[in-house]
Design a protein around this motif. Sequence first.
Motif, PDB file in Angstrom:
ATOM      1  N   ASN A   2      11.552   5.081   5.523  1.00 57.23           N
ATOM      2  CA  ASN A   2      11.340   6.467   5.911  1.00 57.23           C
ATOM      3  C   ASN A   2       9.846   6.731   6.102  1.00 57.23           C
ATOM      4  O   ASN A   2       9.010   5.844   5.886  1.00 57.23           O
ATOM      5  N   ALA A   3       9.502   7.940   6.528  1.00 59.21           N
ATOM      6  CA  ALA A   3       8.113   8.257   6.870  1.00 59.21           C
ATOM      7  C   ALA A   3       7.176   8.087   5.668  1.00 59.21           C
ATOM      8  O   ALA A   3       6.055   7.568   5.805  1.00 59.21           O
ATOM      9  N   LEU A   4       7.620   8.515   4.486  1.00 59.58           N
ATOM     10  CA  LEU A   4       6.790   8.394   3.289  1.00 59.58           C
ATOM     11  C   LEU A   4       6.527   6.922   2.960  1.00 59.58           C
ATOM     12  O   LEU A   4       5.396   6.545   2.610  1.00 59.58           O
ATOM     13  N   GLU A   5       7.549   6.087   3.076  1.00 62.02           N
ATOM     14  CA  GLU A   5       7.381   4.660   2.782  1.00 62.02           C
ATOM     15  C   GLU A   5       6.465   3.994   3.793  1.00 62.02           C
ATOM     16  O   GLU A   5       5.612   3.177   3.419  1.00 62.02           O
ATOM     17  N   ARG A   6       6.618   4.329   5.071  1.00 63.82           N
ATOM     18  CA  ARG A   6       5.731   3.743   6.087  1.00 63.82           C
ATOM     19  C   ARG A   6       4.278   4.118   5.828  1.00 63.82           C
ATOM     20  O   ARG A   6       3.367   3.278   5.934  1.00 63.82           O
ATOM     21  N   ARG A   7       4.065   5.374   5.489  1.00 59.53           N
ATOM     22  CA  ARG A   7       2.702   5.826   5.174  1.00 59.53           C
ATOM     23  C   ARG A   7       2.145   5.100   3.958  1.00 59.53           C
ATOM     24  O   ARG A   7       1.008   4.635   3.950  1.00 59.53           O
ATOM     25  N   SER A   8       2.951   4.973   2.920  1.00 62.53           N
ATOM     26  CA  SER A   8       2.508   4.318   1.684  1.00 62.53           C
ATOM     27  C   SER A   8       2.181   2.850   1.922  1.00 62.53           C
ATOM     28  O   SER A   8       1.134   2.358   1.482  1.00 62.53           O
ATOM     29  N   VAL A   9       3.075   2.161   2.628  1.00 63.93           N
ATOM     30  CA  VAL A   9       2.885   0.728   2.871  1.00 63.93           C
ATOM     31  C   VAL A   9       1.647   0.488   3.731  1.00 63.93           C
ATOM     32  O   VAL A   9       0.830  -0.392   3.438  1.00 63.93           O
ATOM     33  N   ALA A  10       1.495   1.279   4.801  1.00 66.33           N
ATOM     34  CA  ALA A  10       0.340   1.096   5.680  1.00 66.33           C
ATOM     35  C   ALA A  10      -0.968   1.348   4.928  1.00 66.33           C
ATOM     36  O   ALA A  10      -1.942   0.590   5.069  1.00 66.33           O
ATOM     37  N   ALA A  11      -0.987   2.401   4.121  1.00 62.71           N
ATOM     38  CA  ALA A  11      -2.217   2.732   3.389  1.00 62.71           C
ATOM     39  C   ALA A  11      -2.557   1.666   2.352  1.00 62.71           C
ATOM     40  O   ALA A  11      -3.716   1.218   2.259  1.00 62.71           O
ATOM     41  N   LEU A  12      -1.567   1.234   1.569  1.00 63.37           N
ATOM     42  CA  LEU A  12      -1.833   0.246   0.530  1.00 63.37           C
ATOM     43  C   LEU A  12      -2.166  -1.118   1.131  1.00 63.37           C
ATOM     44  O   LEU A  12      -3.007  -1.851   0.595  1.00 63.37           O
ATOM     45  N   ALA A  13      -1.531  -1.477   2.241  1.00 59.73           N
ATOM     46  CA  ALA A  13      -1.862  -2.735   2.910  1.00 59.73           C
ATOM     47  C   ALA A  13      -3.306  -2.710   3.403  1.00 59.73           C
ATOM     48  O   ALA A  13      -4.024  -3.711   3.311  1.00 59.73           O
ATOM     49  N   SER A  14      -3.758  -1.555   3.911  1.00 57.96           N
ATOM     50  CA  SER A  14      -5.138  -1.456   4.382  1.00 57.96           C
ATOM     51  C   SER A  14      -6.126  -1.546   3.228  1.00 57.96           C
ATOM     52  O   SER A  14      -7.197  -2.159   3.352  1.00 57.96           O
TER      53      SER A  14
END
Length: 456
Positions: A2-14
Amino acid sequence: MNALERRSVAALASVYAMRMLGLFMVMPVFVLLGEGLQGATPALLGLAIGAYGLSQALLQIPFGLLSDRVGRKPMIYLGLLLFAGGSLLAGAADSIYLVIAGRMLQGAGAIASVLMALLSDLTREEERTKAMAVVGMSIGVSFSVSLVLGPVLGSLWGLSGLFYVTAGLALVALVIVGRVVPTPRQHKASADALPARQMLVRVLTEGRLLRLDFGIFALHLVLTSLFLVVPVFLEQRLGLAGSDHWWFYLSVMATSFFAMVPFIIIGEKKRKMKAVLCGAVALLTLSAAALLLSGHSLVGTWAVLFAFFMAFNLLEATLPSLVSKEAPAAGKGAAMGVYSTSQFLGAFIGGALGGLLQESVGIPGVIGLMVLVLLSWLVVALTMPAPGYTTSFVVQLKEAADGSYGAVDQCLRGLPGVQDVVILKDEATAYLKVDRQHFDEQSLAGLAFVRQGSNS
């Protein structure tokens, strides 16, 4: 996702990628640029390259465990501040000893396990493997980018400039954690993310896992030692100025990355992972030995490093997957904690011991160390049992009226394809190790103790 998970994953990966980029950028240029530091010797230069690994190895698991008590984000803030402080100290230093202190302070920000735990807090069980794969890819990309950026930025701004850029990346990561990464409502003590005390003993006595831990130890020992040798080869043997090393590394990394993909597919799809693993270790050993024979040929050196990094990238990608598969049910966090500690310890010993050998014996001594360690790993790999092809599966349970799950455990173990079961009573959750070829999720549908629609 979902949108929250995509945001979290992208931010933490960066965040993960920025931190690793900062650690890796100095590796391809440090031996050349660090010669001007006061008190610099080959032994101390090697120690400086690997110094971050010692503090990382010592603090990796404690940081993860502390985040359960004080929170994920506070520990990440502390780790990034330590990392930025170490970068600033190393950047301002004109002495090799202060650079070593700075590198150790960089490593003291050992937040890898905390980032994974926060990722676990912010993603659902069924999306967790995908999320961790994205983070793993970001690490691989950051390593490849660092080999190109390091020589470019080093030629423009020198060694101090590299460390200041690293401090800047840490501060950007701080802002991302504070402004972009959501704050979880509660911490999930996920066995997939954090090392659990009760699992550490089991993980440390599991022979299959110890062989894989030795593998990542050897891989990063050899990688750190390699960068004591290759920059010198390129500049002194081949006459390639330090500012031009970037295109050499770029061409090697880009081609070797694509070359290793078919072997990953063969290993996973055809279930030939042991053959692929042993072949990669053998290729790594041969290419390390061939460094002495590449002479003054640019093409020969390129070919040797292409083979080296094809094997390296293949092993770097497959070893975490193998650890995940071999870890006991509910023990993935503990297994990955020991694995990461082994990795960073290898980086430290590779730099420290490699530097000592370069000072006392010369480049042949460093290459001899690499070959000896890789031969040892090859023996370990050849004699290990074929790895399993299991994966984690989580089952949410209905709370037992009497608090006993003995019958539940026995029933789950009897299902086709289930190889291990661990039930966490406080969470009413069962962690299974299953072989997907023989395990059918529908077999859970008729079980009265399973919460329907909550499995992953």
